[in-house]
Design a protein around this motif. Structure first.
Motif, PDB file in Angstrom:
ATOM      1  N   LEU A 104       0.796  -1.228   0.000  1.00  0.00           N
ATOM      2  CA  LEU A 104       0.000   0.000   0.000  1.00  0.00           C
ATOM      3  C   LEU A 104       0.833   1.286   0.000  1.00  0.00           C
ATOM      4  N   SER A 105       2.141   1.162   0.309  1.00  0.00           N
ATOM      5  CA  SER A 105       2.951   2.384   0.350  1.00  0.00           C
ATOM      6  C   SER A 105       4.289   2.267  -0.374  1.00  0.00           C
ATOM      7  N   GLY A 106       4.695   1.028  -0.680  1.00  0.00           N
ATOM      8  CA  GLY A 106       5.980   0.830  -1.343  1.00  0.00           C
ATOM      9  C   GLY A 106       7.160   0.766  -0.402  1.00  0.00           C
ATOM     10  N   VAL A 107       6.915   0.893   0.895  1.00  0.00           N
ATOM     11  CA  VAL A 107       7.984   0.881   1.891  1.00  0.00           C
ATOM     12  C   VAL A 107       8.089  -0.501   2.526  1.00  0.00           C
ATOM     13  N   GLU A 108       9.311  -0.996   2.671  1.00  0.00           N
ATOM     14  CA  GLU A 108       9.526  -2.289   3.307  1.00  0.00           C
ATOM     15  C   GLU A 108      10.279  -2.087   4.609  1.00  0.00           C
TER      16      GLU A 108
ATOM     17  N   ARG B  18      -2.001 -17.167  25.894  1.00  0.00           N
ATOM     18  CA  ARG B  18      -2.042 -15.698  25.998  1.00  0.00           C
ATOM     19  C   ARG B  18      -1.404 -15.053  24.779  1.00  0.00           C
ATOM     20  N   GLY B  19      -0.261 -15.620  24.353  1.00  0.00           N
ATOM     21  CA  GLY B  19       0.431 -15.083  23.202  1.00  0.00           C
ATOM     22  C   GLY B  19      -0.388 -15.201  21.928  1.00  0.00           C
ATOM     23  N   PHE B  20      -1.029 -16.343  21.733  1.00  0.00           N
ATOM     24  CA  PHE B  20      -1.832 -16.547  20.528  1.00  0.00           C
ATOM     25  C   PHE B  20      -3.062 -15.649  20.515  1.00  0.00           C
ATOM     26  N   LEU B  21      -3.667 -15.441  21.667  1.00  0.00           N
ATOM     27  CA  LEU B  21      -4.816 -14.544  21.748  1.00  0.00           C
ATOM     28  C   LEU B  21      -4.409 -13.110  21.434  1.00  0.00           C
ATOM     29  N   HIS B  22      -3.256 -12.712  21.956  1.00  0.00           N
ATOM     30  CA  HIS B  22      -2.747 -11.367  21.699  1.00  0.00           C
ATOM     31  C   HIS B  22      -2.507 -11.158  20.209  1.00  0.00           C
ATOM     32  N   ARG B  23      -1.845 -12.116  19.589  1.00  0.00           N
ATOM     33  CA  ARG B  23      -1.535 -11.971  18.168  1.00  0.00           C
ATOM     34  C   ARG B  23      -2.782 -12.069  17.287  1.00  0.00           C
ATOM     35  N   GLY B  24      -3.770 -12.858  17.745  1.00  0.00           N
ATOM     36  CA  GLY B  24      -5.022 -12.910  17.008  1.00  0.00           C
ATOM     37  C   GLY B  24      -5.722 -11.560  16.992  1.00  0.00           C
ATOM     38  N   LYS B  25      -5.721 -10.907  18.133  1.00  0.00           N
ATOM     39  CA  LYS B  25      -6.318  -9.574  18.226  1.00  0.00           C
ATOM     40  C   LYS B  25      -5.552  -8.585  17.355  1.00  0.00           C
ATOM     41  N   GLN B  26      -4.216  -8.673  17.380  1.00  0.00           N
ATOM     42  CA  GLN B  26      -3.389  -7.823  16.516  1.00  0.00           C
ATOM     43  C   GLN B  26      -3.769  -8.008  15.054  1.00  0.00           C
ATOM     44  N   PHE B  27      -3.853  -9.273  14.636  1.00  0.00           N
ATOM     45  CA  PHE B  27      -4.118  -9.586  13.232  1.00  0.00           C
ATOM     46  C   PHE B  27      -5.425  -8.943  12.768  1.00  0.00           C
ATOM     47  N   VAL B  28      -6.472  -9.088  13.549  1.00  0.00           N
ATOM     48  CA  VAL B  28      -7.779  -8.547  13.182  1.00  0.00           C
ATOM     49  C   VAL B  28      -7.729  -7.024  13.069  1.00  0.00           C
ATOM     50  N   GLN B  29      -7.089  -6.376  14.041  1.00  0.00           N
ATOM     51  CA  GLN B  29      -7.057  -4.917  14.042  1.00  0.00           C
ATOM     52  C   GLN B  29      -6.160  -4.371  12.936  1.00  0.00           C
ATOM     53  N   ILE B  30      -5.081  -5.067  12.633  1.00  0.00           N
ATOM     54  CA  ILE B  30      -4.213  -4.651  11.529  1.00  0.00           C
ATOM     55  C   ILE B  30      -4.940  -4.826  10.201  1.00  0.00           C
ATOM     56  N   ALA B  31      -5.662  -5.916  10.051  1.00  0.00           N
ATOM     57  CA  ALA B  31      -6.433  -6.142   8.826  1.00  0.00           C
ATOM     58  C   ALA B  31      -7.442  -5.018   8.612  1.00  0.00           C
ATOM     59  N   ARG B  32      -8.049  -4.572   9.693  1.00  0.00           N
ATOM     60  CA  ARG B  32      -9.026  -3.490   9.591  1.00  0.00           C
ATOM     61  C   ARG B  32      -8.363  -2.204   9.099  1.00  0.00           C
ATOM     62  N   VAL B  33      -7.169  -1.915   9.608  1.00  0.00           N
ATOM     63  CA  VAL B  33      -6.454  -0.713   9.183  1.00  0.00           C
ATOM     64  C   VAL B  33      -6.013  -0.825   7.726  1.00  0.00           C
ATOM     65  N   LEU B  34      -5.489  -1.977   7.337  1.00  0.00           N
ATOM     66  CA  LEU B  34      -5.062  -2.163   5.949  1.00  0.00           C
ATOM     67  C   LEU B  34      -6.238  -1.991   4.984  1.00  0.00           C
ATOM     68  N   LEU B  35      -7.390  -2.503   5.361  1.00  0.00           N
ATOM     69  CA  LEU B  35      -8.571  -2.347   4.516  1.00  0.00           C
ATOM     70  C   LEU B  35      -8.951  -0.879   4.365  1.00  0.00           C
ATOM     71  N   SER B  36      -8.886  -0.139   5.483  1.00  0.00           N
ATOM     72  CA  SER B  36      -9.242   1.280   5.417  1.00  0.00           C
ATOM     73  C   SER B  36      -8.270   2.051   4.535  1.00  0.00           C
ATOM     74  N   ARG B  37      -6.971   1.717   4.591  1.00  0.00           N
ATOM     75  CA  ARG B  37      -5.982   2.411   3.749  1.00  0.00           C
ATOM     76  C   ARG B  37      -6.107   1.991   2.291  1.00  0.00           C
ATOM     77  N   TRP B  38      -6.491   0.749   2.035  1.00  0.00           N
ATOM     78  CA  TRP B  38      -6.712   0.292   0.666  1.00  0.00           C
ATOM     79  C   TRP B  38      -7.881   1.050   0.048  1.00  0.00           C
ATOM     80  N   GLN B  39      -8.911   1.310   0.835  1.00  0.00           N
ATOM     81  CA  GLN B  39     -10.076   2.022   0.338  1.00  0.00           C
ATOM     82  C   GLN B  39      -9.769   3.500   0.099  1.00  0.00           C
ATOM     83  N   MET B  40      -8.703   4.011   0.714  1.00  0.00           N
ATOM     84  CA  MET B  40      -8.320   5.421   0.558  1.00  0.00           C
ATOM     85  C   MET B  40      -7.385   5.650  -0.624  1.00  0.00           C
ATOM     86  N   ARG B  41      -7.014   4.604  -1.339  1.00  0.00           N
ATOM     87  CA  ARG B  41      -6.062   4.758  -2.439  1.00  0.00           C
ATOM     88  C   ARG B  41      -6.588   5.699  -3.514  1.00  0.00           C
TER      89      ARG B  41
END
Length: 221
Positions: free
Chosen positions: A134-138, A198-221
């Motif tokens: 979405l941004s070209g930055v790695e 605990r670790g898997f639950l934490h990362r699961g929550k991260q994944f969902v919230q990051i996916a939501r942000v990526l979707l919002s930025r994709w829609q802003m292209r």
């Protein structure tokens, strides 16, 4: 230039005083603001007693909302975002601020040592690939919460969101608007999440919230 450190905190009474006291040893840091995001422990009291200015949310609104409250409360030229549980390693914040003072970049991203206990890298790779697409930055540390930004970069950032996707969102926004990003190695250490429930639950929550942000930025292209 005025440097302010913003620390979003939720139930961090056992560590946050050590983080604040470490920051207070640094002449470069003029202001320390803790945003107590609806803690049910003694985070508010401990932060005050350690010498920070504290903003208190009555409810746990999430990391993005906490950072936004902190941004509204400061007029600093350089703002540093730090996790509450860094303890004495918070002194490494100077490494994040110096490149901005030297006009080498607009945003620094702390690259922490590899944790002794970690996951499988699924969430990290998901975030890294999303940012690149979405941004070209790695980036090596796309999820790092240890960052410093100048006012140009802050003005480039859109909605911070309400959760763990805040760093992904700010990275994409800043890169898209031509801000100069720089990863910096720092010897910081924060709480680790291993390969337990605990670790898997934490990362699961991260994944969902990051996916939501990526979707919002994709829609802003």
């Amino acid at each position: 230039m005025k440097v302010s450190v913003l620390i979003p905190a939720w139930n961090e009474a056992d560590r946050i005083d050590q983080t604040i006291l470490a920051l207070r040893t640094l002449a470069i840091v003029e202001e320390i603001i803790v945003i107590d995001d609806g803690s049910t422990d003694e985070t508010y009291r401990v932060s005050l007693e350690a010498g920070a200015r504290v903003i208190r949310h009555s409810t746990n609104y999430g990391k993005g909302a906490a950072l936004y409250s902190g941004l509204l409360a400061t007029d600093a030229d350089i703002v540093v975002f730090l996790d509450a549980d860094l303890c004495e390693t918070a002194v490494e914040v100077e490494k994040l601020v110096d490149p901005i003072l030297q006009e080498r970049c607009d945003m620094t991203i702390g690259r922490l040592p590899k944790p002794a206990r970690g996951g499988f890298g699924i969430v990290k790779n998901f975030a890294r690939n999303g940012i690149k697409r979405l941004s070209g930055v790695e980036l090596e540390a796309p999820l790092s919460g240890q960052r410093a930004v100048n006012r140009r970069a802050l003005n480039a950032i859109e909605n911070l969101g309400d959760g763990y996707g805040v760093e992904v969102g700010m990275t994409i926004d800043a890169a898209r608007k031509g801000m100069r990003l720089l990863e910096v190695e720092v010897a910081m250490k924060n709480r680790e999440y291993g390969r337990d429930l605990r670790g898997f639950l934490h990362r699961g929550k991260q994944f969902v919230q990051i996916a939501r942000v990526l979707l919002s930025r994709w829609q802003m292209r």
